[in-house]
Design a protein around this motif. Sequence first.
Motif, PDB file in Angstrom:
ATOM      1  N   LEU A  51     -15.653 -15.763  19.753  1.00 17.45           N
ATOM      2  CA  LEU A  51     -14.503 -15.240  20.466  1.00 17.45           C
ATOM      3  C   LEU A  51     -13.673 -16.417  20.915  1.00 17.45           C
ATOM      4  N   GLY A  87     -15.750  -8.446  19.630  1.00 19.00           N
ATOM      5  CA  GLY A  87     -14.369  -8.704  19.298  1.00 19.00           C
ATOM      6  C   GLY A  87     -13.899  -7.594  18.388  1.00 19.00           C
ATOM      7  N   GLU A  88     -12.764  -7.005  18.709  1.00 20.21           N
ATOM      8  CA  GLU A  88     -12.187  -5.932  17.894  1.00 20.21           C
ATOM      9  C   GLU A  88     -10.783  -6.349  17.507  1.00 20.21           C
ATOM     10  N   GLY A  89     -10.663  -7.051  16.404  1.00 19.85           N
ATOM     11  CA  GLY A  89      -9.343  -7.518  15.982  1.00 19.85           C
ATOM     12  C   GLY A  89      -8.765  -8.464  17.011  1.00 19.85           C
ATOM     13  N   THR A  90      -7.684  -8.055  17.653  1.00 20.91           N
ATOM     14  CA  THR A  90      -7.034  -8.908  18.652  1.00 20.91           C
ATOM     15  C   THR A  90      -7.560  -8.662  20.064  1.00 20.91           C
ATOM     16  N   LEU A  91      -8.589  -7.824  20.213  1.00 17.71           N
ATOM     17  CA  LEU A  91      -9.133  -7.490  21.527  1.00 17.71           C
ATOM     18  C   LEU A  91     -10.558  -8.003  21.699  1.00 17.71           C
ATOM     19  N   ARG A 149     -11.160  -4.060  28.219  1.00 17.06           N
ATOM     20  CA  ARG A 149     -10.473  -4.503  27.003  1.00 17.06           C
ATOM     21  C   ARG A 149      -9.471  -5.573  27.396  1.00 17.06           C
ATOM     22  N   PRO A 151      -6.714  -8.458  25.563  1.00 13.04           N
ATOM     23  CA  PRO A 151      -6.134  -9.007  24.336  1.00 13.04           C
ATOM     24  C   PRO A 151      -6.490 -10.480  24.176  1.00 13.04           C
ATOM     25  N   GLN A 152      -6.618 -10.906  22.934  1.00 16.26           N
ATOM     26  CA  GLN A 152      -6.916 -12.308  22.649  1.00 16.26           C
ATOM     27  C   GLN A 152      -5.665 -13.066  22.249  1.00 16.26           C
ATOM     28  N   ASP A 153      -4.484 -12.621  22.643  1.00 14.50           N
ATOM     29  CA  ASP A 153      -3.266 -13.303  22.201  1.00 14.50           C
ATOM     30  C   ASP A 153      -2.923 -14.530  23.022  1.00 14.50           C
ATOM     31  N   ARG A 154      -3.710 -14.854  24.039  1.00 11.13           N
ATOM     32  CA  ARG A 154      -3.505 -16.069  24.816  1.00 11.13           C
ATOM     33  C   ARG A 154      -4.502 -17.139  24.385  1.00 11.13           C
ATOM     34  N   LEU A 155      -4.918 -17.111  23.142  1.00 11.86           N
ATOM     35  CA  LEU A 155      -5.983 -17.996  22.672  1.00 11.86           C
ATOM     36  C   LEU A 155      -5.594 -19.462  22.800  1.00 11.86           C
TER      37      LEU A 155
END
Length: 159
Positions: A51, A87-91, A149, A151-155
């Motif tokens: 992740l 991890g589910e896609g972007t989440l 849940r 989002p992983q968009d702040r990676l």
Amino acid sequence: AIRDTRDLVFDLSSPLMHEVGLGPALAEWLEEQVSKKHGLQTEFIYDGRRLLLDDDMRAILFRCTRELLTNVVKHAQARQVTVRLQGEGTLVRIVVRDDGIGFDMDAIPEATKREAGFGLFSIRERMADLGGRLDIDSAPGRGCTAVLRMPQDRLTAKE
């Protein structure tokens, strides 16, 4: 005093989380603080996928999961609790499921909801502030399932 300080630091953010990641830190906390300390049967499910979360997101997910588990210990009268990290896609999704007494969210008075401290309602607010959410499925007599849940968009960092 030293032991209490170490326990407090661990409760705020597991040192293990920074070394090996969110999954192993949650697994250890579940084992040490829920299973061994309180005698509940526990299961941790994690497929081991890497992740990618920044430090803030890892810390918030750890604290929110810890708070959900603390609620199970204090209020659910459960015998068993399962935590699933995936991890589910972007989440990133964390599911905390217990076999306890359950509750009716609609029956909780509004005043209690506002005064809940860092309880379910504060978790919901914290997750929403970061673009995530907390969903709760519970009813008297059928346990509780809480789903975080994020989002992983702040990676920015590797898990």
